[in-house]
Write an enzyme that holds these catalytic residues in place. Sequence first.
Site, PDB file in Angstrom:
ATOM      1  N   TYR A 127     -15.799  -4.572   6.641  1.00  0.00           N
ATOM      2  CA  TYR A 127     -14.416  -4.051   6.695  1.00  0.00           C
ATOM      3  C   TYR A 127     -13.863  -4.211   8.113  1.00  0.00           C
ATOM      4  CZ  TYR A 127     -10.947  -0.146   6.503  1.00  0.00           C
ATOM      5  OH  TYR A 127      -9.825   0.654   6.580  1.00  0.00           O
TER       6      TYR A 127
ATOM      7  N   SER B 197       1.658   3.269  -2.324  1.00  0.00           N
ATOM      8  CA  SER B 197       1.256   4.393  -3.181  1.00  0.00           C
ATOM      9  C   SER B 197       0.080   5.170  -2.600  1.00  0.00           C
ATOM     10  CB  SER B 197       0.874   3.855  -4.565  1.00  0.00           C
ATOM     11  OG  SER B 197      -0.074   2.802  -4.411  1.00  0.00           O
TER      12      SER B 197
ATOM     13  N   ASN C  71      -9.368   8.445  12.382  1.00  0.00           N
ATOM     14  CA  ASN C  71      -9.455   9.032  11.030  1.00  0.00           C
ATOM     15  C   ASN C  71      -8.110   9.618  10.618  1.00  0.00           C
ATOM     16  OD1 ASN C  71     -12.492   9.406  10.010  1.00  0.00           O
ATOM     17  ND2 ASN C  71     -12.372   9.380  12.238  1.00  0.00           N
TER      18      ASN C  71
ATOM     19  N   VAL D  25      -1.128   7.006   3.369  1.00  0.00           N
ATOM     20  CA  VAL D  25      -0.195   6.731   4.470  1.00  0.00           C
ATOM     21  C   VAL D  25       1.154   6.290   3.908  1.00  0.00           C
ATOM     22  CG1 VAL D  25       0.225   5.326   6.522  1.00  0.00           C
ATOM     23  CG2 VAL D  25      -2.084   6.132   6.046  1.00  0.00           C
TER      24      VAL D  25
ATOM     25  N   LYS E 167     -15.396  19.315  -1.788  1.00  0.00           N
ATOM     26  CA  LYS E 167     -16.698  19.966  -1.975  1.00  0.00           C
ATOM     27  C   LYS E 167     -16.596  21.473  -1.745  1.00  0.00           C
ATOM     28  CE  LYS E 167     -19.805  16.110  -1.023  1.00  0.00           C
ATOM     29  NZ  LYS E 167     -20.825  15.551  -0.128  1.00  0.00           N
TER      30      LYS E 167
ATOM     31  N   GLY F 156       0.833  -1.213   0.000  1.00  0.00           N
ATOM     32  CA  GLY F 156       0.000   0.000   0.000  1.00  0.00           C
ATOM     33  C   GLY F 156       0.860   1.251   0.000  1.00  0.00           C
TER      34      GLY F 156
HETATM   35  P1  NDP Z   1      -5.230   4.514   0.322  1.00  0.00           P
HETATM   36  O1  NDP Z   1      -6.535   4.177  -0.281  1.00  0.00           O
HETATM   37  O2  NDP Z   1      -4.688   5.862   0.150  1.00  0.00           O
HETATM   38  O3  NDP Z   1      -4.139   3.470  -0.180  1.00  0.00           O
HETATM   39  C1  NDP Z   1      -4.427   2.117  -0.264  1.00  0.00           C
HETATM   40  C2  NDP Z   1      -3.193   1.411  -0.739  1.00  0.00           C
HETATM   41  O4  NDP Z   1      -3.486   0.004  -0.837  1.00  0.00           O
HETATM   42  C3  NDP Z   1      -2.727   1.870  -2.134  1.00  0.00           C
HETATM   43  O5  NDP Z   1      -1.325   1.847  -2.173  1.00  0.00           O
HETATM   44  C4  NDP Z   1      -3.304   0.784  -3.039  1.00  0.00           C
HETATM   45  O6  NDP Z   1      -2.557   0.614  -4.240  1.00  0.00           O
HETATM   46  C5  NDP Z   1      -3.121  -0.427  -2.131  1.00  0.00           C
HETATM   47  N1  NDP Z   1      -3.986  -1.522  -2.555  1.00  0.00           N
HETATM   48  C6  NDP Z   1      -5.337  -1.532  -2.617  1.00  0.00           C
HETATM   49  N2  NDP Z   1      -5.756  -2.711  -3.122  1.00  0.00           N
HETATM   50  C7  NDP Z   1      -4.637  -3.438  -3.373  1.00  0.00           C
HETATM   51  C8  NDP Z   1      -4.410  -4.718  -3.928  1.00  0.00           C
HETATM   52  N3  NDP Z   1      -5.416  -5.517  -4.331  1.00  0.00           N
HETATM   53  N4  NDP Z   1      -3.123  -5.140  -4.060  1.00  0.00           N
HETATM   54  C9  NDP Z   1      -2.092  -4.357  -3.689  1.00  0.00           C
HETATM   55  N5  NDP Z   1      -2.241  -3.137  -3.148  1.00  0.00           N
HETATM   56  C10 NDP Z   1      -3.504  -2.698  -3.009  1.00  0.00           C
HETATM   57  O7  NDP Z   1      -5.355   4.130   1.859  1.00  0.00           O
HETATM   58  P2  NDP Z   1      -4.684   4.850   3.121  1.00  0.00           P
HETATM   59  O8  NDP Z   1      -3.276   5.164   2.856  1.00  0.00           O
HETATM   60  O9  NDP Z   1      -5.638   5.892   3.564  1.00  0.00           O
HETATM   61  O10 NDP Z   1      -4.806   3.657   4.197  1.00  0.00           O
HETATM   62  C11 NDP Z   1      -3.686   2.861   4.581  1.00  0.00           C
HETATM   63  C12 NDP Z   1      -4.146   1.882   5.631  1.00  0.00           C
HETATM   64  O11 NDP Z   1      -4.697   2.588   6.743  1.00  0.00           O
HETATM   65  C13 NDP Z   1      -5.240   0.904   5.183  1.00  0.00           C
HETATM   66  O12 NDP Z   1      -4.958  -0.370   5.671  1.00  0.00           O
HETATM   67  C14 NDP Z   1      -6.502   1.453   5.824  1.00  0.00           C
HETATM   68  O13 NDP Z   1      -7.424   0.429   6.092  1.00  0.00           O
HETATM   69  C15 NDP Z   1      -5.959   2.062   7.098  1.00  0.00           C
HETATM   70  N6  NDP Z   1      -6.788   3.140   7.636  1.00  0.00           N
HETATM   71  C16 NDP Z   1      -7.024   4.276   6.899  1.00  0.00           C
HETATM   72  C17 NDP Z   1      -7.803   5.289   7.445  1.00  0.00           C
HETATM   73  C18 NDP Z   1      -8.059   6.568   6.697  1.00  0.00           C
HETATM   74  O14 NDP Z   1      -8.745   7.448   7.273  1.00  0.00           O
HETATM   75  N7  NDP Z   1      -7.571   6.762   5.493  1.00  0.00           N
HETATM   76  C19 NDP Z   1      -8.384   5.176   8.789  1.00  0.00           C
HETATM   77  C20 NDP Z   1      -8.055   3.965   9.459  1.00  0.00           C
HETATM   78  C21 NDP Z   1      -7.283   2.991   8.891  1.00  0.00           C
HETATM   79  P3  NDP Z   1      -2.936   1.497  -5.567  1.00  0.00           P
HETATM   80  O15 NDP Z   1      -2.465   2.888  -5.286  1.00  0.00           O
HETATM   81  O16 NDP Z   1      -2.176   0.866  -6.649  1.00  0.00           O
HETATM   82  O17 NDP Z   1      -4.424   1.391  -5.707  1.00  0.00           O
END
Ligand code: NDP
Length: 314
Positions: free
Chosen positions: A131, A10, A160, A13, A182, A8
Amino acid sequence: MSDVLVTGGSGMVGSALKELYPSAKYLSSKEYDLRSSIETRLAFQEHRPRYVVHLAAKVGGVKGNSDFPSDFFTENSMINTNVIDCCVKYNVKRVVSLLSTCVYPDSEHATYPLTEEQMHAGPPHESNFAYAHVKRMLEVHSRAARKQHGLSYACAIPNNIYGNNDNYDLENGHVVPAIIRKVWEAKHKRKDVHLWGDGSPLREFTHASDIARALLFLLWTKTDFHGMVNIGTTQEHSIKEIAKKIAKELGYSGNIIWDADMPSGQHRKPSSNAKFIELGWEPNTYLSIDDGLKQACDWFKNNYPYVRGVENSG
Ligand code: NDP
């Protein structure tokens, strides 16, 4: 070659972590689809990591979670199972995974503030039950792998998260990026802003750069800690208050209209960071909400429309 692999990498986080620790290998789904056990094994074979930060997930807001619960369940189960299994198979020295405070039981089964041992004490809120259950199972799988194979792990539980490189998709994004987009678009179209819910729910917000610091702290400093720990700030803000701050930051002086027919999610879910502080974390080092929102709004202004989730992006 780095011995730290970030799944993850890209995402929001992942990008914040890259700023702090650029030498790790940051994966995106374009390189390896971690829903596939074969591609996950390939990623581990090719990079042979000794340390893993597991961030990859299908992530969405209240609406995405309630419209597509089965997709959230299936995809995230596959990703997590494949990653933890590979951490065991390839003798990873330590894995730090990111959960979410949505793992906690809904209000009638919980005592506030939410402490780690309450995770499995009752069902999570209905709005993102699928989830939330998968995130719980990531903790169960990590614990089982420790018991059976001695895996060194930490499951970090953030509230968050907001920051640069967020997802500004209005159906699937989280509350802060949705409000930023928005408000910005309403300002430029000279229109009112329509926001979901009534604005009363209270939430804690942590900037992605602080989450990145917390992950490295758990990876490098607290190597003898195995378990789950809340890592976010513990200051609650109403969504209404956040919207006002964003409007001020983006120079929007029009109306904000609340659409109470749209879902708001749980009323509040305050978390305790007592355990994290006990581990040695300095709570007064978090970015303040005002500074954090300023950074997030500035980043958005400088990058719009080439941001994730905006239709005409790059
Ligand atoms: P993003 O949506 O910004 O990033 C998700 C990442 O997961 C991207 O790098 C994406 O790759 C990768 N990913 C998704 N599906 C796949 C797959 N099938 N195979 C490989 N990689 C995959 O999420 P955040 O950075 O916001 O979140 C990071 C973590 O923090 C997650 O585990 C999330 O559950 C957790 N979290 C986030 C919160 C928030 O408010 N944002 C709150 C609480 C927890 P690509 O860019 O190629 O799609």
